[in-house]
Scaffold this active site. Structure first.
Site, PDB file in Angstrom:
ATOM      1  N   HIS A 123      54.783  -3.692 -14.497  1.00 52.78           N
ATOM      2  CA  HIS A 123      53.682  -4.659 -14.450  1.00 52.78           C
ATOM      3  C   HIS A 123      54.133  -5.892 -13.670  1.00 52.78           C
ATOM      4  CE1 HIS A 123      56.194  -6.101 -17.761  1.00 52.78           C
ATOM      5  NE2 HIS A 123      55.754  -7.308 -17.438  1.00 52.78           N
ATOM      6  N   LEU A 124      53.172  -6.700 -13.316  1.00 53.83           N
ATOM      7  CA  LEU A 124      53.470  -7.990 -12.691  1.00 53.83           C
ATOM      8  C   LEU A 124      52.866  -9.070 -13.589  1.00 53.83           C
ATOM      9  CD1 LEU A 124      53.253  -8.750  -8.948  1.00 53.83           C
ATOM     10  CD2 LEU A 124      52.196 -10.300 -10.567  1.00 53.83           C
ATOM     11  N   SER A 125      53.712  -9.935 -14.121  1.00 54.32           N
ATOM     12  CA  SER A 125      53.246 -10.938 -15.087  1.00 54.32           C
ATOM     13  C   SER A 125      52.475 -12.059 -14.397  1.00 54.32           C
ATOM     14  CB  SER A 125      54.435 -11.567 -15.823  1.00 54.32           C
ATOM     15  OG  SER A 125      55.107 -10.601 -16.568  1.00 54.32           O
ATOM     16  N   TYR A 204      55.037 -20.543 -14.624  1.00 57.79           N
ATOM     17  CA  TYR A 204      56.044 -21.334 -13.902  1.00 57.79           C
ATOM     18  C   TYR A 204      55.390 -22.194 -12.818  1.00 57.79           C
ATOM     19  CZ  TYR A 204      59.258 -18.233 -16.206  1.00 57.79           C
ATOM     20  OH  TYR A 204      59.954 -17.559 -17.169  1.00 57.79           O
ATOM     21  N   PRO A 207      55.940 -20.009  -9.308  1.00 50.32           N
ATOM     22  CA  PRO A 207      56.039 -18.607  -9.740  1.00 50.32           C
ATOM     23  C   PRO A 207      56.789 -17.777  -8.704  1.00 50.32           C
ATOM     24  CG  PRO A 207      53.729 -19.328  -9.592  1.00 50.32           C
ATOM     25  CD  PRO A 207      54.576 -20.406  -8.997  1.00 50.32           C
ATOM     26  N   HIS A 210      56.857 -10.869  -9.278  1.00 52.93           N
ATOM     27  CA  HIS A 210      57.715  -9.694  -9.129  1.00 52.93           C
ATOM     28  C   HIS A 210      57.310  -8.621 -10.129  1.00 52.93           C
ATOM     29  CE1 HIS A 210      59.433 -11.919 -12.514  1.00 52.93           C
ATOM     30  NE2 HIS A 210      59.798 -10.725 -12.961  1.00 52.93           N
ATOM     31  N   SER A 212      59.386  -6.176 -12.581  1.00 52.00           N
ATOM     32  CA  SER A 212      60.709  -5.805 -13.094  1.00 52.00           C
ATOM     33  C   SER A 212      60.807  -4.289 -13.177  1.00 52.00           C
ATOM     34  CB  SER A 212      60.934  -6.384 -14.494  1.00 52.00           C
ATOM     35  OG  SER A 212      61.005  -7.786 -14.428  1.00 52.00           O
TER      36      SER A 212
HETATM   37  P1  AMP Z   1      58.707 -10.042 -16.368  1.00 51.34           P
HETATM   38  O1  AMP Z   1      59.199  -8.694 -15.944  1.00 51.34           O
HETATM   39  O2  AMP Z   1      57.425 -10.434 -15.712  1.00 51.34           O
HETATM   40  O3  AMP Z   1      58.709 -10.207 -17.854  1.00 51.34           O
HETATM   41  O4  AMP Z   1      59.753 -11.103 -15.798  1.00 51.34           O
HETATM   42  C1  AMP Z   1      61.109 -11.053 -16.146  1.00 51.34           C
HETATM   43  C2  AMP Z   1      61.610 -12.437 -16.400  1.00 51.34           C
HETATM   44  O5  AMP Z   1      61.562 -13.212 -15.207  1.00 51.34           O
HETATM   45  C3  AMP Z   1      60.795 -13.210 -17.429  1.00 51.34           C
HETATM   46  O6  AMP Z   1      61.510 -13.275 -18.625  1.00 51.34           O
HETATM   47  C4  AMP Z   1      60.629 -14.569 -16.788  1.00 51.34           C
HETATM   48  O7  AMP Z   1      60.971 -15.600 -17.701  1.00 51.34           O
HETATM   49  C5  AMP Z   1      61.628 -14.552 -15.650  1.00 51.34           C
HETATM   50  N1  AMP Z   1      61.383 -15.529 -14.607  1.00 51.34           N
HETATM   51  C6  AMP Z   1      62.300 -16.434 -14.294  1.00 51.34           C
HETATM   52  N2  AMP Z   1      61.851 -17.255 -13.335  1.00 51.34           N
HETATM   53  C7  AMP Z   1      60.602 -16.858 -13.018  1.00 51.34           C
HETATM   54  C8  AMP Z   1      59.622 -17.328 -12.079  1.00 51.34           C
HETATM   55  N3  AMP Z   1      59.833 -18.374 -11.278  1.00 51.34           N
HETATM   56  N4  AMP Z   1      58.450 -16.674 -12.009  1.00 51.34           N
HETATM   57  C9  AMP Z   1      58.225 -15.618 -12.800  1.00 51.34           C
HETATM   58  N5  AMP Z   1      59.123 -15.132 -13.702  1.00 51.34           N
HETATM   59  C10 AMP Z   1      60.303 -15.738 -13.813  1.00 51.34           C
END
Ligand code: AMP
Length: 269
Positions: A123-125, A204, A207, A210, A212
């Protein structure tokens, strides 16, 4: 092309019609995780939407004692509190064989001792995980519905990058975004307005969008910042294992709150 059935299994609640689950919110893991592949007890058709406020019944412990060994050592971002539902908004991404191929390369290219695990549902948060009070769910979803005027768009992925959660308890390998940034910012702006309305933390300031693909315990971002450029360099310039050749159409996003999923369609133009 192989596509994971994880997303086809994902039980998504239409914002205007469906819901199949009247469980009270159980203890939940801070990691954003849309739904596991093995959740098979899914509705085969859309069911009438119940009154959400009827869903909280049965005994809920006042205080939940967390046991990280039950969820791969992950530590909760916030402790489970009665009536608070972990909530986040995201774009689900279907796993393609190209993504699996890249992930295999990554898992082979990272030293084993990090003990990286594959992320279960890609997914993309679009928000952080926030705590939503149970009685705010319905107005929050209504606010999202009202404000959502965003349009469909395409995502193109870019290259591998390292991320750490805010508590520095987990490290992620993500694939960053080459195209689609402006549309994602539009979505985040809408979502931030809803979050602000409910006094919830915004996304953020800068932002880094991405997807993961793998994670491990601990903060290993600095080491990965040395390893990943080398891995990026080894990826083919073109062809299926190169994220820059993936175009992913985005037609909707999802809000997960507790064990409930709400789907929000994007408009055609
Ligand atoms: P996710 O896979 O979307 O949960 O992202 C993995 C981690 O990236 C999360 O725990 C976020 O806190 C971290 N993260 C760190 N910096 C950023 C950023 N600038 N934008 C988005 N996610 C971030």
């Amino acid at each position: 092309m192989f596509k994971s059935n994880a997303l086809s299994l994902l039980s998504i609640y239409g914002t205007d019609s469906s819901d199949d689950d009247d469980d009270a919110p159980g203890p939940s893991i801070s990691m954003k995780r849309p739904r596991r592949d093995d959740d098979t007890n899914l509705p085969s058709k859309r069911l009438p939407r119940p009154d959400l406020l009827d869903n909280i019944d049965g005994p809920i412990p006042e205080e939940h004692i967390d046991d990280p060994s039950l969820h791969d050592g992950r530590i909760r971002t916030f402790s489970h509190k009665r009536g608070n539902w972990p909530t986040f908004v995201y774009i689900p991404i279907e796993v393609t064989c190209e993504m699996e191929e890249l992930r295999t390369e990554v898992m082979q290219g990272i030293p084993e001792h990090f003990n990286f695990k594959r992320s279960v549902d890609l997914h993309l948060s679009l928000t952080k995980t926030v705590e939503l009070k149970h009685h705010w769910i319905e107005p929050f979803i209504e606010s999202l519905k009202r404000r959502n005027h965003c349009k469909k768009f395409n995502l193109v992925f870019d290259e591998l990058q390292a991320y750490c959660n805010e508590e520095c308890t987990r490290t992620f390998i993500g694939v960053s975004i080459l195209h689609g940034h402006d549309s994602l910012v539009d979505l985040v702006n809408v979502l931030n307005q809803c979050l602000a309305e409910f006094h919830l933390p915004l996304f953020y300031d800068e932002p880094s969008f991405h997807m993961s693909i793998a994670w491990c315990l601990g903060d290993h971002k600095n080491v990965l910042n040395y390893i990943l450029p080398e891995l990026n360099f080894r990826l083919p310039n073109e062809g299926i294992a190169n994220p820059r050749s993936w175009t992913v159409p985005v037609d909707y996003f999802v809000c997960k709150t507790g064990n409930k999923y709400f789907k929000f369609d994007l408009s055609d133009s």
